[in-house]
Design a protein around this motif. Structure first.
Motif, short mmCIF file in Angstrom:
data_model
loop_
_atom_site.label_atom_id
_atom_site.label_comp_id
_atom_site.label_asym_id
_atom_site.label_seq_id
_atom_site.Cartn_x
_atom_site.Cartn_y
_atom_site.Cartn_z
N PRO A 69 24.36 -30.74 -4.36
CA PRO A 69 23.33 -31.78 -4.27
C PRO A 69 21.91 -31.25 -4.07
N VAL A 70 20.98 -31.91 -4.75
CA VAL A 70 19.56 -31.60 -4.63
C VAL A 70 18.98 -32.51 -3.55
N THR A 71 18.14 -31.96 -2.70
CA THR A 71 17.59 -32.75 -1.61
C THR A 71 16.16 -32.33 -1.28
N SER A 72 15.50 -33.10 -0.44
CA SER A 72 14.13 -32.80 -0.03
C SER A 72 14.12 -31.58 0.89
N TYR A 73 13.07 -30.78 0.79
CA TYR A 73 12.98 -29.53 1.56
C TYR A 73 11.93 -29.64 2.66
N VAL A 74 12.34 -29.28 3.86
CA VAL A 74 11.43 -29.33 5.00
C VAL A 74 10.30 -28.31 4.84
N GLU A 75 10.52 -27.29 4.00
CA GLU A 75 9.47 -26.30 3.73
C GLU A 75 8.25 -26.92 3.05
#
Length: 442
Positions: A310-316
């Motif tokens: 799964p692709v998800t939002s990155y905190v970076e």
């Protein structure tokens, strides 16, 4: 062109400009580019053909970033998620012995369900129904699980028939170098060096090129630094979408666990990064949260199609926000960086597994940050979070940690007479997990 970008992304209204958004995009990419090396190494453990996984990772990240940019106009980048990829490889494929193409089918249906929950608004009701302690325990448990994988890959932790695990051989060059890399990464992060994880990976790889191992070197030598991206025909639309349906009794909990982790990881990241970018309204809510979740879900479906977890939002993305990024244009520049990085595939392919250890450890440490949000005066919350947290690395399964967390929470609440405070969704999930264990439905 600049006027078109200005109008579409509302740069002046958001208090930014083209140059600022470009710098922010480069900053975010530098902070999260380690995924190009780490994600293939993790997915490769599932049995997936390693050839092409760098290309798959970059394409999935590019697709996710573009979706987020055009659907929400937020400076939040996306890529195959850390933790989600570990769940894919080590829990679904290795522990539960699901073939990797069938696992991609699970990712596909996870994305479809995530999309349905997002567009119907059911997502909010589920998020509110799950106890906060369990959410914290799961996130921290995944962090420990990822860190444990890193320690194992570096040889810092090895199996032991008497104690299950023990310290590895620190006289081994790769193990010692990995330990040094962990310390280097933590120091760079503390000093707020942009791209700290990437710098550590590169440093360890360069040093490894001078350390002889057997007939070669720790880092393989290469004369080619730039080349065309690898072919992805082995994974492109290789997902078996019928497997989860035909084996629903064996895969339902995997689909749920993946959905659970993806949902709360995404919500936490979106709110956290948006707070730094001043995107929240007066009520502390993200105006386009539904659209952002939709972008996340669609990206996961498309990611499964090309061949990744799964692709998800990155905190970076917070790194880019700190550099002034305020719109989706930042995210578009991140997408372009991922495409350009494809031509550095020959260099990335020689990076040793040892060099990815600091990245895994650092990601694990950062995911443990949410543990401080726990109410330590509430023993119910502390016990629930701790059981979920410890179960994941010790059982080498994220889904088992989630299951035991649900069961522990409900058991404590019923035993202490607070059963009315437990939501129906939480009761239902705990009951289903108990039945799974009693009937051995694995």
């Amino acid at each position: 062109m600049s006027k078109l970008l200005e109008h579409y992304f509302q740069l002046k209204q958001k208090g930014t400009n083209l140059k600022t958004e470009f710098i922010a995009g480069l900053t975010t990419f530098a902070a999260m580019s380690y995924v190009l090396v780490v994600n293939p190494s993790i997915l490769g453990a599932s049995g997936m053909p390693i050839e092409g996984l760098i290309t798959v990772t970059a394409l999935a990240a590019c697709i996710g970033c573009l979706l987020m940019a055009f659907i929400t106009n937020y400076p939040i980048a996306m890529a195959p998620g850390m933790g989600l990829n570990a769940f894919f490889a080590f829990t679904i494929c290795l522990t539960r012995e699901v073939p990797w193409d069938a696992a991609l089918g699970i990712v596909f249906w996870n994305g479809i369900l995530f999309l349905l929950l997002s567009v119907t608004g059911v997502r909010t009701k589920i998020a509110e129904a799950i106890p906060a302690a369990l959410k914290i325990g799961v996130q921290c448990g995944i962090g420990m699980f990822i860190a444990f994988i890193g320690l194992k890959n570096a040889g810092l932790v090895v199996d032991n028939p008497a104690t299950f695990v023990s310290i590895g051989d620190l006289s081994e060059p790769a193990t010692l170098l990995a330990l040094a890399g962990i310390i280097l990464t933590i120091v760079l992060v503390i000093r707020k060096v942009t791209g700290a994880i990437l710098i550590s990976v590169i440093t360890l790889s360069v040093i490894g090129a001078f350390i002889p191992v057997g007939d070669g070197y720790l880092t393989q030598h290469t004369d080619q630094f730039i080349g065309l991206p690898d072919d992805i025909s082995n994974t492109f639309f290789a997902m078996d979408i019928m497997y989860p349906i035909e084996h629903l009794a064996e895969t339902w909990d995997l689909i749920f666990a993946l959905l659970f982790v993806n949902m709360f990881d995404t919500i936490g990241t979106l709110i956290g990064v948006s707070r730094r970018a001043n995107l929240l309204n007066k009520q502390g809510e993200l105006p386009k949260l539904g659209k952002a979740m939709t972008a996340d879900a669609v990206a996961s479906v498309m990611g499964a199609a090309v061949g990744t977890s799964p692709v998800t939002s990155y905190v970076e993305s917070a790194a880019g926000v700190s550099s002034g990024g305020r719109t989706g244009l930042t995210t578009i520049f991140v997408a372009l960086c991922f495409l350009l990085a494809l031509f550095l595939t020959p260099v990335m392919k020689v990076i040793p597994l040892m060099a990815t250890t600091p990245a895994l450890i650092m990601v694990g440490i950062l995911m443990m940050d949410s543990f401080r949000q726990l109410d330590f005066d509430d023993l119910t919350a502390l016990a629930t979070a701790t059981v979920a947290l410890l179960a994941m690395p010790l059982t080498f399964s994220i889904s088992e940690g989630i299951a035991l967390g649900f069961i522990t929470y409900v058991g404590i609440m019923m035993g202490t007479g607070r059963y009315k405070q437990v939501t129906l969704i939480t009761y239902a999930m705990a009951a289903v997990f108990v039945l799974r264990y009693v009937l051995d439905l694995k």
